[in-house]
Write an enzyme that holds these catalytic residues in place. Structure first.
Site, PDB file in Angstrom:
ATOM      1  N   THR A   1       0.808  -1.219   0.000  1.00 14.43           N
ATOM      2  CA  THR A   1       0.000   0.000   0.000  1.00 14.43           C
ATOM      3  C   THR A   1       0.844   1.274   0.000  1.00 14.43           C
ATOM      4  O   THR A   1       0.300   2.372   0.051  1.00 14.43           O
ATOM      5  CB  THR A   1      -0.940   0.035   1.217  1.00 14.43           C
ATOM      6  OG1 THR A   1      -0.150   0.062   2.419  1.00 14.43           O
ATOM      7  CG2 THR A   1      -1.850  -1.178   1.242  1.00 14.43           C
ATOM      8  N   GLY A   2       2.175   1.137  -0.062  1.00 15.08           N
ATOM      9  CA  GLY A   2       3.040   2.306  -0.122  1.00 15.08           C
ATOM     10  C   GLY A   2       3.031   2.941  -1.505  1.00 15.08           C
ATOM     11  O   GLY A   2       2.319   2.500  -2.411  1.00 15.08           O
TER      12      GLY A   2
ATOM     13  N   LYS B   1      -7.475   2.874   0.499  1.00 15.38           N
ATOM     14  CA  LYS B   1      -7.101   3.824  -0.554  1.00 15.38           C
ATOM     15  C   LYS B   1      -6.705   3.087  -1.830  1.00 15.38           C
ATOM     16  O   LYS B   1      -7.071   3.501  -2.943  1.00 15.38           O
ATOM     17  CB  LYS B   1      -5.954   4.707  -0.070  1.00 15.38           C
ATOM     18  CG  LYS B   1      -5.563   5.807  -1.034  1.00 15.38           C
ATOM     19  CD  LYS B   1      -4.473   6.681  -0.434  1.00 15.38           C
ATOM     20  CE  LYS B   1      -4.056   7.781  -1.421  1.00 15.38           C
ATOM     21  NZ  LYS B   1      -2.987   8.635  -0.853  1.00 15.38           N
TER      22      LYS B   1
ATOM     23  N   SER C   1      15.873  -2.792  -2.024  1.00 17.31           N
ATOM     24  CA  SER C   1      16.803  -2.252  -1.030  1.00 17.31           C
ATOM     25  C   SER C   1      16.919  -0.730  -1.167  1.00 17.31           C
ATOM     26  O   SER C   1      16.092  -0.088  -1.815  1.00 17.31           O
ATOM     27  CB  SER C   1      18.174  -2.920  -1.170  1.00 17.31           C
ATOM     28  OG  SER C   1      19.035  -2.536  -0.109  1.00 17.31           O
TER      29      SER C   1
ATOM     30  N   LYS D   1      20.951   3.522   1.167  1.00 15.35           N
ATOM     31  CA  LYS D   1      21.496   3.598   2.534  1.00 15.35           C
ATOM     32  C   LYS D   1      22.275   2.346   2.917  1.00 15.35           C
ATOM     33  O   LYS D   1      23.033   2.357   3.890  1.00 15.35           O
ATOM     34  CB  LYS D   1      20.350   3.816   3.533  1.00 15.35           C
ATOM     35  CG  LYS D   1      19.418   4.986   3.208  1.00 15.35           C
ATOM     36  CD  LYS D   1      20.148   6.298   3.138  1.00 15.35           C
ATOM     37  CE  LYS D   1      19.189   7.476   2.967  1.00 15.35           C
ATOM     38  NZ  LYS D   1      18.431   7.454   1.700  1.00 15.35           N
TER      39      LYS D   1
ATOM     40  N   TYR E   1      19.242   2.116  10.060  1.00 11.60           N
ATOM     41  CA  TYR E   1      18.423   1.718   8.913  1.00 11.60           C
ATOM     42  C   TYR E   1      19.302   1.199   7.775  1.00 11.60           C
ATOM     43  O   TYR E   1      19.021   0.154   7.178  1.00 11.60           O
ATOM     44  CB  TYR E   1      17.574   2.892   8.440  1.00 11.60           C
ATOM     45  CG  TYR E   1      16.867   2.656   7.127  1.00 11.60           C
ATOM     46  CD1 TYR E   1      15.811   1.760   7.047  1.00 11.60           C
ATOM     47  CD2 TYR E   1      17.247   3.332   5.967  1.00 11.60           C
ATOM     48  CE1 TYR E   1      15.154   1.524   5.840  1.00 11.60           C
ATOM     49  CE2 TYR E   1      16.595   3.112   4.762  1.00 11.60           C
ATOM     50  CZ  TYR E   1      15.552   2.212   4.706  1.00 11.60           C
ATOM     51  OH  TYR E   1      14.906   1.987   3.513  1.00 11.60           O
TER      52      TYR E   1
ATOM     53  N   THR F   1      19.495  21.114   5.025  1.00 13.92           N
ATOM     54  CA  THR F   1      20.509  20.580   5.942  1.00 13.92           C
ATOM     55  C   THR F   1      21.900  21.096   5.570  1.00 13.92           C
ATOM     56  O   THR F   1      22.671  21.508   6.430  1.00 13.92           O
ATOM     57  CB  THR F   1      20.507  19.046   5.919  1.00 13.92           C
ATOM     58  OG1 THR F   1      20.647  18.604   4.566  1.00 13.92           O
ATOM     59  CG2 THR F   1      19.210  18.497   6.491  1.00 13.92           C
TER      60      THR F   1
END
Length: 318
Positions: free
Chosen positions: A12-13, A42, A124, A127, A135, A191
C-alpha cells in the site's frame, strides 16, 4: 505470463500501489500485504473496478510468519518492499525496526522457500551502501541475507535477486514532498547547501523492480544509472521566494547519496550507457570506483527538474 500470482509486501506504499496497478493492468493477480488498513482502502478505491477481482488485500505484517504462509500459498512471484524507512524512528526504535527490516526479511525468505516461489526480489536502498545509520545497516544485512538464501534452493539454482536505489521523486516522505509542504508555510529548511541526490521517477522504479525480478541471475544486485540533482536547484524550482534556513546535517546524514562503494565496485559490471550496474560476488571485474550522486557526471538542470515537478503535480491532481 499473464495470470501469474504476485505477493507484494509493502503493497500500500507509494511504490507498492503503482506496482499493484501495473501488474493488474498486465492481467496478473496481486496479493498486497501491508499493515496499514487505511492504505488498503485507498488502494482498493484507486484501481479500476474491472481489476478488483484480481486484487487480494492482506492486512498483515512481515513479522507474522503465519500470515505470510497464508499470503504466499500458491503464489508465483514475490516483491519484498515492506520496511520501516524513517531513519530517526528506526534509530529511536532499534529493536522494533530490526524486527521488521531484518527478521521480517528472513520471514519472507522462508515463506518464499516453503511455498515454491519462482522468483523473488528485495527492494533495497542506497542507505545500504557505506551504511552510517541503523536503517542502512539493516538494509545491508537484509541484502546479504536475501542473496545468501539462494544456497537453500539446491539444484534449482536460486530465486533471490535485489534492486538498490534511493528515494523515489515525489514518494511519501521524499525531499520533494517535504520542500513543497514547507514552501506552503513560507520557509524551507536545508541541511547542507552542498547536498546532492539521485533522481528516480516512480515509473522508472517500477521498471527496475520488475527487471530485477525477471531478468537478473539469482544472486545478483541491480543498481540503476541515474542523473543527480542539487538540493539548492530543487528548492529554486519549488520555493523560489520562500525563506531558506540552513539547519546542518543530522548525525550520520550523508552529503551525497552512494549506490556503489569502492569495495563493491570490483564486482560491479557496467551494463552500458543509460543502463545499469550489476553486482555479482561471483564475477570479479577488478575496476575500482565510487558511484555517488556528487561524483556523478550526469546532472539535471533546473529546467529538467521544473518539468518533472510539474508532471508530478499534474499526476497528483488527476
Amino acid at each position: 505470463m499473464a495470470g501469474s500470482v504476485y505477493v507484494l509486501t509493502g503493497g500500500t506504499g507509494t511504490l507498492g500501489t503503482i506496482l499493484t496497478k501495473t501488474l493488474l493492468a498486465q492481467g496478473h493477480f496481486v496479493r498486497a500485504l501491508a499493515r496499514n488498513e487505511q492504505g488498503h482502502l485507498k488502494l482498493i478505491q484507486s484501481i479500476p473496478q474491472e481489476h478488483a477481482p484480481r486484487l487480494s488485500n492482506f492486512v498483515g505484517d512481515v513479522r507474522d510468519k503465519e500470515r505470510l504462509e497464508r499470503a504466499f500459498a500458491g503464489a508465483d512471484y514475490c516483491i519484498h518492499a515492506a520496511a520501516m524507512k524513517v531513519i530517526p524512528l528506526c534509530a529511536y526504535n532499534p529493536a522494533d525496526s530490526i524486527k521488521t527490516n531484518v527478521l521480517g526479511c528472513m520471514n519472507v525468505v522462508n515463506a518464499c522457500l516453503d511455498n515454491g516461489i519462482k522468483r523473488a526480489v528485495f527492494v533495497s536502498s542506497d542507505k545500504a551502501c557505506h551504511p552510517s545509520t541503523l536503517y542502512g545497516a539493516q538494509k545491508l544485512v537484509a541484502e546479504q541475507l536475501w542473496l545468501a538464501s539462494n544456497r537453500y534452493c539446491g539444484a534449482a539454482g536460486g530465486i533471490f535477486t535485489v534492486v538498490r536505489y534511493g528515494n523515489v521523486f515525489g514518494s511519501n516522505g521524499s525531499i520533494l514532498t517535504t520542500f513543497k509542504n514547507q514552501a506552503e508555510r513560507g520557509e524551507v529548511t536545508l541541511t547542507d547547501e552542498r547536498c546532492t541526490r539521485f533522481h528516480l521517477k516512480l515509473d522508472h522504479a517500477v521498471e527496475l523492480v520488475l527487471q530485477a525480478l525477471h531478468k537478473l541471475t539469482p544472486g545478483e544486485l541491480l543498481i540503476p544509472k541515474l542523473p543527480s540533482y542539487r538540493l539548492l536547484d530543487i528548492v529554486d524550482v519549488i520555493a523560489p521566494k520562500a525563506k531558506r534556513t540552513v539547519i546542518g546535517l543530522r548525525a550520520t546524514e550523508k552529503i551525497h547519496e552512494s549506490m556503489i562503494s569502492e569495495d563493491e565496485s570490483e564486482w560491479s559490471q557496467d551494463m552500458g550507457r543509460d543502463a545499469h550496474f550489476i553486482i555479482n560476488p561471483n564475477k570479479h571485474i577488478g575496476k575500482r570506483f565510487d558511484y555517488n550522486s556528487g561524483s556523478n557526471t550526469w546532472f539535471l538542470s533546473k529546467a529538467d527538474l521544473e518539468k518533472d515537478y510539474h508532471e508530478w503535480l499534474s499526476a497528483r491532481s488527476s
